[in-house]
Design an enzyme around this catalytic site. Structure first.
Site, PDB file in Angstrom:
ATOM      1  N   LYS A  53     -36.634 -28.855  27.362  1.00 38.62           N
ATOM      2  CA  LYS A  53     -35.869 -28.527  28.735  1.00 38.62           C
ATOM      3  C   LYS A  53     -34.396 -28.375  28.535  1.00 38.62           C
ATOM      4  CE  LYS A  53     -38.378 -26.317  30.297  1.00 38.62           C
ATOM      5  NZ  LYS A  53     -39.593 -26.235  29.434  1.00 38.62           N
ATOM      6  N   TRP A  58     -33.070  -8.153  22.738  1.00 36.91           N
ATOM      7  CA  TRP A  58     -33.110  -9.208  21.909  1.00 36.91           C
ATOM      8  C   TRP A  58     -33.212  -9.144  20.511  1.00 36.91           C
ATOM      9  CZ3 TRP A  58     -35.924 -12.371  18.635  1.00 36.91           C
ATOM     10  CH2 TRP A  58     -35.549 -13.628  18.492  1.00 36.91           C
ATOM     11  N   HIS A  82     -39.488 -46.497  13.221  1.00 34.80           N
ATOM     12  CA  HIS A  82     -39.964 -45.913  11.701  1.00 34.80           C
ATOM     13  C   HIS A  82     -38.948 -44.939  11.371  1.00 34.80           C
ATOM     14  CE1 HIS A  82     -43.788 -47.802  12.021  1.00 34.80           C
ATOM     15  NE2 HIS A  82     -43.885 -47.342  13.214  1.00 34.80           N
ATOM     16  N   CYS A  98     -37.714  -7.800  23.884  1.00 30.58           N
ATOM     17  CA  CYS A  98     -36.712  -6.749  24.643  1.00 30.58           C
ATOM     18  C   CYS A  98     -37.442  -6.305  26.007  1.00 30.58           C
ATOM     19  CB  CYS A  98     -36.635  -5.776  23.772  1.00 30.58           C
ATOM     20  SG  CYS A  98     -35.812  -6.327  22.037  1.00 30.58           S
ATOM     21  N   ARG A 104     -35.930 -11.061  29.411  1.00 33.64           N
ATOM     22  CA  ARG A 104     -36.618 -10.709  28.217  1.00 33.64           C
ATOM     23  C   ARG A 104     -35.874 -10.543  26.853  1.00 33.64           C
ATOM     24  NH1 ARG A 104     -41.919  -9.224  28.758  1.00 33.64           N
ATOM     25  NH2 ARG A 104     -41.948  -7.994  26.850  1.00 33.64           N
ATOM     26  N   LYS A 150     -37.529 -14.651  27.280  1.00 33.01           N
ATOM     27  CA  LYS A 150     -38.482 -15.332  27.770  1.00 33.01           C
ATOM     28  C   LYS A 150     -40.007 -15.332  27.258  1.00 33.01           C
ATOM     29  CE  LYS A 150     -40.739 -17.358  31.391  1.00 33.01           C
ATOM     30  NZ  LYS A 150     -40.542 -18.773  31.463  1.00 33.01           N
ATOM     31  N   GLU A 164     -33.012 -26.379  25.506  1.00 30.04           N
ATOM     32  CA  GLU A 164     -32.988 -24.898  25.767  1.00 30.04           C
ATOM     33  C   GLU A 164     -31.822 -24.286  26.722  1.00 30.04           C
ATOM     34  OE1 GLU A 164     -36.500 -22.920  26.628  1.00 30.04           O
ATOM     35  OE2 GLU A 164     -37.225 -24.664  27.690  1.00 30.04           O
ATOM     36  N   GLU A 224     -41.383 -32.708  26.385  1.00 29.96           N
ATOM     37  CA  GLU A 224     -41.082 -31.564  27.233  1.00 29.96           C
ATOM     38  C   GLU A 224     -39.766 -31.412  27.804  1.00 29.96           C
ATOM     39  OE1 GLU A 224     -41.833 -28.635  27.867  1.00 29.96           O
ATOM     40  OE2 GLU A 224     -41.283 -28.054  30.007  1.00 29.96           O
ATOM     41  N   ASN A 249     -39.579  -1.696  22.355  1.00 28.02           N
ATOM     42  CA  ASN A 249     -39.708  -3.421  22.091  1.00 28.02           C
ATOM     43  C   ASN A 249     -40.842  -3.625  20.955  1.00 28.02           C
ATOM     44  OD1 ASN A 249     -40.046  -6.066  22.524  1.00 28.02           O
ATOM     45  ND2 ASN A 249     -41.510  -5.722  24.286  1.00 28.02           N
ATOM     46  N   GLY A 250     -40.318  -4.542  20.129  1.00 26.91           N
ATOM     47  CA  GLY A 250     -41.449  -4.793  19.206  1.00 26.91           C
ATOM     48  C   GLY A 250     -40.784  -4.660  17.572  1.00 26.91           C
TER      49      GLY A 250
HETATM   50  C1  AGP Z   1     -40.277 -23.184  27.405  1.00 27.13           C
HETATM   51  O1  AGP Z   1     -39.435 -23.558  28.491  1.00 27.13           O
HETATM   52  C2  AGP Z   1     -39.814 -22.101  26.307  1.00 27.13           C
HETATM   53  N1  AGP Z   1     -39.233 -20.976  27.046  1.00 27.13           N
HETATM   54  C3  AGP Z   1     -40.741 -21.849  25.349  1.00 27.13           C
HETATM   55  O2  AGP Z   1     -41.024 -22.854  24.496  1.00 27.13           O
HETATM   56  C4  AGP Z   1     -42.006 -21.180  25.966  1.00 27.13           C
HETATM   57  O3  AGP Z   1     -42.950 -22.259  26.461  1.00 27.13           O
HETATM   58  C5  AGP Z   1     -42.837 -20.584  24.408  1.00 27.13           C
HETATM   59  O4  AGP Z   1     -42.218 -19.306  24.070  1.00 27.13           O
HETATM   60  C6  AGP Z   1     -44.429 -20.230  24.851  1.00 27.13           C
HETATM   61  O5  AGP Z   1     -44.275 -18.995  25.967  1.00 27.13           O
HETATM   62  P1  AGP Z   1     -45.765 -18.553  26.557  1.00 27.13           P
HETATM   63  O6  AGP Z   1     -46.113 -19.798  27.418  1.00 27.13           O
HETATM   64  O7  AGP Z   1     -45.400 -17.506  27.190  1.00 27.13           O
HETATM   65  O8  AGP Z   1     -46.662 -18.276  25.562  1.00 27.13           O
END
Ligand code: AGP
Length: 598
Positions: free
Chosen positions: A474, A70, A493, A2, A27, A593, A477, A470, A94-95
């Site tokens: 991308k 969040w 496989h 959050c 966040r 994030k 997400e 990757e 936050n937590g």
């Molecule tokens: C990446 O596009 C994602 N948002 C997510 O996988 C991110 O890389 C992951 O949560 C790790 O975050 P960090 O690099 O801040 O530890």
């Protein structure tokens, strides 16, 4: 996951916390709320939805706290939005409070208005007969779990703050105090910051006092100046942070090149490892999550191929529950853009407890992972606001590349000529990225053609396999299309059963003398079953184009640097498809994030 912000000072607190919350929205963005101190009362506003849609007038004040959520405990409702209030107290958090149920059970005949863990904090402070600051401290001591908490009291002009495991940074401008989860929330007003550490509380009045909650010892900490510019934390002329950050990559790598190389010497001045310690590294373990885990997979190639050091890559979330075998000759490298990912932090702590040396790679200055590492390499990528990580990824690859060469020099395993060649290669990368971005129309055409597909496969071999992962991450997400990455050879496989004429298969099929021919065979296998072939190929490669339904080209570079270039069209493709699908590119559903909960 959050965002919280508080302000006390001479300006209009309502305006400050609204604009600050908008900067923290990445966040967490399912609901939000404010507590504005009005003489001896609060104006409390809570809404479901995103803060950037908020346009109501708020009363003027010089003290306010705010929160963008969040959800972890309790669904997305107004009641569950923060701030939470009890008697004279309003708090934002936050937590995760792990013992909240136990604490609630002790509060007989208290009526709770929300399903959250947070609300119990307000009740504990609010029901105490102790003075505000003391009640706050006694409450904080009862909490298990992670928290960054701000509290205000109707009868006081203080803001009280406490942190444990969730970030809190204080911005200072004369007698104005900003306190937030992250720097961009107040960067417009000041770049002079203090980081609160675990088990510390801050009392903000006409000045700020930081002390340890258990020893009560006051802590005098010198503010640091953050070099991030306001522009870096703004979208400027881009429609989305993600597109801006994709386009920033060439300049960022150029700056890294300028900072890390002087007369063919690689500079890692603040690496807290002696040459002997570097020579004695027997094993490297990389721990990370998500995109950062993908850069770790690429680092494994770099370290094993160039340094001949056995290297393992671990999901941080799994690593700590495996009772890993580590010792003082193991170098553990946590990689984390935010420096706050709870899983990666937990893995760091596990590694530290077993005597391993910790060199972390983070982007956010003053982050928890940085503070708990033996030394930290900063990405210097500037604030990454888009939830989908792009510039942090290529900065990680660049920094890991430099670290490899630096270790290779110290361990006398890389001949001088090779070092010079590899430095020459990385210095070419910024312009090669620019050439890809200037030819973005191919990617746009590809997005136009395939954005309505429901599934996708990404295939690569060797060092391009992590790019397949990757690229799939991308796409899924930001566009919510189900996408999976595989080693291309793995298809036979089982996954090849998925191939039909509705399945777009993205191949990273760049020229190399290792697996290129094998990739062609894999393309043929998919083609024979009617799959749609979309290839990332090396400029000039006609053979791949003949085999593909659609081809995007990237310039040639060394094998080990290919992933940096191959990731660019993958990033752009995900972005354009998400825009065409009218998804919320910078704040995709269900995401945040920084995952500061395990
Ligand atoms: C990446 O596009 C994602 N948002 C997510 O996988 C991110 O890389 C992951 O949560 C790790 O975050 P960090 O690099 O801040 O530890």
């Amino acid at each position: 996951m959050c965002g919280i912000i508080g302000y006390k000072g001479s300006k209009n607190a309502s305006e400050i916390v609204i604009e600050g919350l908008k900067k923290l929205e990445y966040r967490g963005y399912d609901s939000y709320g404010f507590a504005i101190k009005q003489n001896n009362s609060f104006e409390i506003i809570k809404e479901v939805g995103k803060i950037h849609k908020f346009n109501k007038e708020l009363p003027k004040s010089n003290i306010a706290i705010a929160h963008t959520r969040w959800s972890t405990h309790g669904s997305v409702t107004k009641e569950n939005a923060h701030p939470h209030v009890y008697n004279n107290i309003a708090i934002v958090h936050n937590g995760i409070i792990e013992n909240y149920q136990e604490l609630k059970n002790k509060l007989k005949n208290h009526e709770f208005k929300s399903e959250t863990d947070t609300e119990v904090i307000a009740h504990l402070i609010g029901e105490s007969n102790l003075p505000f600051e003391q009640a706050f401290k006694e409450t904080i001591k009862q909490l298990d779990g992670t928290f960054a908490i701000l509290a205000i009291n109707k009868d006081s002009d203080q803001i009280l703050a406490a942190r444990k495991g969730s970030p809190l940074v204080i911005g200072i401008k004369d007698n104005d105090y900003f306190i937030a989860s992250d720097i961009p929330a107040f960067l417009k007003h000041t770049n002079k910051v203090l980081f609160l550490e675990d088990d510390e509380i801050a009392v903000i009045n006409d000045k700020i006092k930081i002390s340890n909650i258990y020893t009560n010892k006051e802590i005098k900490r010198k503010p640091m100046e953050i070099s991030w510019s306001i522009e870096e934390a703004e979208k400027n002329n881009y429609p989305h942070f993600m597109l801006k950050e994709i386009h920033e990559q060439a300049d960022i790598i150029e700056k890294i090149n300028q900072k890390r190389v002087l007369n063919n010497e690689i500079l890692f001045s603040n690496l807290n490892l002696t040459e002997n310690e570097i020579k004695n590294i027997k094993r490297i373990v990389l721990v990370a999550c998500g995109t950062s885990w993908h850069s770790a997979l690429i680092a494994e190639f770099m370290f094993e191929e160039l340094l001949k050091i056995p290297t393992e890559v671990e999901y941080a979330s799994e690593f700590r529950y495996r009772d890993p075998i580590l010792d003082e000759n193991t170098l553990v490298i946590p990689i984390s853009q935010s420096g706050e990912t709870a899983d990666t932090l937990a893995a760091l702590r596990e590694a530290k407890s077993k005597g391993a040396k910790i060199v972390s790679l983070v982007n956010v200055h003053g982050s928890t992972i940085e503070r708990e590492s033996d030394s930290t390499i900063h990405l210097d990528a500037g604030p990454e606001i888009g939830v989908a990580s792009t510039k942090a990824f290529t900065s990680q690859l660049t920094m890991l590349y430099y670290l490899t060469i630096y270790f290779g020099k110290v361990r006398n395993i890389l001949p001088l000529q090779q070092i010079e060649n590899r430095i020459r290669d990385i210095k070419l990368i910024p312009n090669l990225i620019r050439s890809i971005l200037n030819n973005g129309k191919e990617v746009l055409e590809c997005a136009d053609k395939y954005y309505l597909k429901k599934n996708a496969l990404y295939l690569g071999r060797g060092i391009n396999f992590p790019i397949a992962l990757e690229g799939a991450l991308k796409l899924k997400e930001v566009s919510y299309i189900h996408a999976e990455g595989y080693p291309a050879a793995e298809m036979k496989h089982g996954p090849i059963a998925l191939i039909d004429n509705e399945m777009p298969v993205f191949f990273i099929a760049t020229k190399d003398n290792r697996t290129y021919k094998k990739v062609i065979s894999n393309i043929e296998e998919v083609k024979a079953r009617g799959g749609i072939i979309i290839s990332i190929a090396t400029i000039g490669d006609k053979e791949i184009r003949e085999l593909s339904d659609f081809t995007m080209y990237i310039p040639e570079t060394s094998y080990i640097l290919t992933p940096i270039l191959a990731s660019i069209p993958m990033q752009l493709l995900a972005y354009y498809i998400a825009v065409k699908k009218e998804c919320d590119v910078d704040q995709p559903r269900n995401l945040a994030k920084s995952c500061t909960v395990e």
